[in-house]
Every structure is written in structure tokens, then in C-alpha cells.
Write a protein that holds these residues in place. Structure first.
Motif, mmCIF file in Angstrom:
data_model
loop_
_atom_site.group_PDB
_atom_site.id
_atom_site.type_symbol
_atom_site.label_atom_id
_atom_site.label_comp_id
_atom_site.label_asym_id
_atom_site.label_seq_id
_atom_site.Cartn_x
_atom_site.Cartn_y
_atom_site.Cartn_z
ATOM 1 N N TYR A 102 -0.299 15.839 7.055
ATOM 2 C CA TYR A 102 0.198 15.393 8.097
ATOM 3 C C TYR A 102 0.499 16.498 9.161
ATOM 4 O O TYR A 102 1.277 17.497 8.958
ATOM 5 N N TYR A 141 -3.249 2.771 6.397
ATOM 6 C CA TYR A 141 -4.501 2.997 7.563
ATOM 7 C C TYR A 141 -5.680 3.394 7.265
ATOM 8 O O TYR A 141 -6.922 2.846 7.632
ATOM 9 N N PHE A 142 -5.790 4.428 6.491
ATOM 10 C CA PHE A 142 -7.025 5.306 6.009
ATOM 11 C C PHE A 142 -7.764 4.233 5.119
ATOM 12 O O PHE A 142 -8.889 4.204 5.231
ATOM 13 N N ILE A 200 -9.623 6.507 13.578
ATOM 14 C CA ILE A 200 -9.886 6.957 12.342
ATOM 15 C C ILE A 200 -11.204 7.061 11.841
ATOM 16 O O ILE A 200 -11.947 6.120 12.299
ATOM 17 N N LYS A 256 -4.514 14.576 13.628
ATOM 18 C CA LYS A 256 -3.291 14.090 13.430
ATOM 19 C C LYS A 256 -2.808 14.328 11.919
ATOM 20 O O LYS A 256 -1.883 14.665 11.307
ATOM 21 N N SER A 257 -3.983 13.846 11.182
ATOM 22 C CA SER A 257 -3.906 13.944 9.697
ATOM 23 C C SER A 257 -5.365 13.656 9.046
ATOM 24 O O SER A 257 -6.258 13.426 9.726
ATOM 25 N N TYR A 309 0.057 5.997 6.204
ATOM 26 C CA TYR A 309 -0.908 6.293 6.576
ATOM 27 C C TYR A 309 -2.179 6.244 5.571
ATOM 28 O O TYR A 309 -3.301 5.834 5.869
ATOM 29 N N MET A 360 -7.709 11.229 11.094
ATOM 30 C CA MET A 360 -6.921 10.524 12.272
ATOM 31 C C MET A 360 -6.801 11.524 13.312
ATOM 32 O O MET A 360 -6.332 12.392 13.044
ATOM 33 N N LEU A 368 4.711 6.943 12.543
ATOM 34 C CA LEU A 368 4.046 6.342 11.519
ATOM 35 C C LEU A 368 4.608 6.777 9.952
ATOM 36 O O LEU A 368 4.475 8.035 9.979
ATOM 37 N N ASN A 393 4.882 8.008 6.336
ATOM 38 C CA ASN A 393 3.993 8.717 5.782
ATOM 39 C C ASN A 393 3.237 7.783 4.819
ATOM 40 O O ASN A 393 2.000 8.006 4.761
#
Length: 164
Positions: free
Chosen positions: A66, A30-31, A78, A105-106, A27, A96, A22, A24
Motif C-alpha cells: 500500500y 477490488y483487485f 486498476i 497507489k498499490s 483492496y 492501482m 479504502l 486494506n
């Protein structure tokens, strides 16, 4: 009331780099999308209703780490939570995890500033909004701790839960 809503997401091909990770920058998308979905699905809070009242939020800052790459076609969880609601600020956290929720993951922490969409100027949250938002605050998470301290805590918790 669930103060840690979460949802399942699939990592899409278009969002990945040449290594199948994914990207950077994605992210953030997505968030932010997940948080918007959580507000709607868990709290029946529709951002567009506030936008029609000339109120929106601008990102004041993001802090993101990350830790493990999210891979193409992987399903991830998430989770988001509101850390702090003040008259002129919202501070929230999004994490995540892998689908089995045993790997971090993050993590991202974001500060949002309320703005009047008509004037483009900062504005304070209305009292009724702030009262509602205060009920969502997750007081079990220390919003003033460093991101690195939070990561350490989450990793220990995930390991502990994995042994239960």
C-alpha cells in the motif's frame, strides 16, 4: 492482444475506514474483481464456464504493498497482467493508479492454484488452457523480481512518462 488491461473504478463509502481511506482488506476485493472483469471484457474468458467443468483456482498467496491511500469517491485505474502460467500455477499482478495514471497507489501479486471443485484437490491446467494462458503472459515484467524492485521500477516509469 492487450496484456495490460485496465479499468476505471470508484472507491465506495462502504469500503472505506473512518478516515475515508479504502480499507486494506478491500483492496483485495477490488483487485480480484477487476482481474475477473478484465478476463471477461478483454479476453472473453468466463470463470463460470470453467467452474461448470469442475475447475477453479484458489489463492496460494498474495503479496501486496500500500503506497498511497485510495480515498472515498476517488476514481482509480486498476490494471492487471499475467506474469506466469505453469501447469500448476498462475501468477498475476494488479496495480492501482490514480485516474491520471501518474501515481502508484498499490500493487499486488497473487499466485493461484488450479483445483478440481468436485474433489477439492489440486489439479494441473488442461493443455488447451495452458496454451491459451501462455499467450497472455507479459514477458516484459520479471515475475521473479522482488515486489520492492518492481515498485521502484514502476515509480521511475511513471515519473518518466509524466515528463514526456
Amino acid at each position: 492482444m492487450n496484456k495490460n488491461p485496465h479499468s476505471l473504478h470508484k472507491i465506495r463509502f462502504n469500503d472505506c475506514d473512518l478516515f475515508g481511506h479504502l480499507n486494506n482488506a478491500r483492496y483485495l476485493d477490488y483487485f480480484m474483481d477487476a482481474r475477473e472483469d478484465h478476463l471477461k471484457n478483454y479476453y472473453d474468458f468466463d470463470l463460470s464456464a470453467y467452474y461448470k467443468k469442475d475447475m477453479a483456482w484458489l489463492v496460494g498467496s498474495h503479496e501486496i504493498a500500500y503506497l498511497r491511500a485510495a480515498q472515498y469517491n476517488e476514481q482509480v485505474i486498476i490494471q492487471s497482467t499475467l506474469l506466469l502460467a505453469e501447469t500448476s500455477l498462475l501468477h498475476f499482478e494488479v496495480i492501482m493508479l490514480n485516474k491520471s495514471m501518474d501515481q502508484l497507489k498499490s500493487i499486488m501479486r497473487t499466485k493461484l492454484i488450479p483445483v478440481n471443485t468436485r474433489t477439492g484437490k489440486k489439479e494441473q491446467h488442461p493443455a488447451e488452457f495452458l496454451e491459451w494462458a501462455k499467450n497472455l503472459e507479459n514477458t516484459t515484467v520479471n515475475s521473479s523480481e522482488s515486489l520492492q524492485d518492481r515498485i521502484g521500477y514502476l515509480i521511475v516509469e511513471l515519473k518518466r512518462k509524466g515528463k514526456e
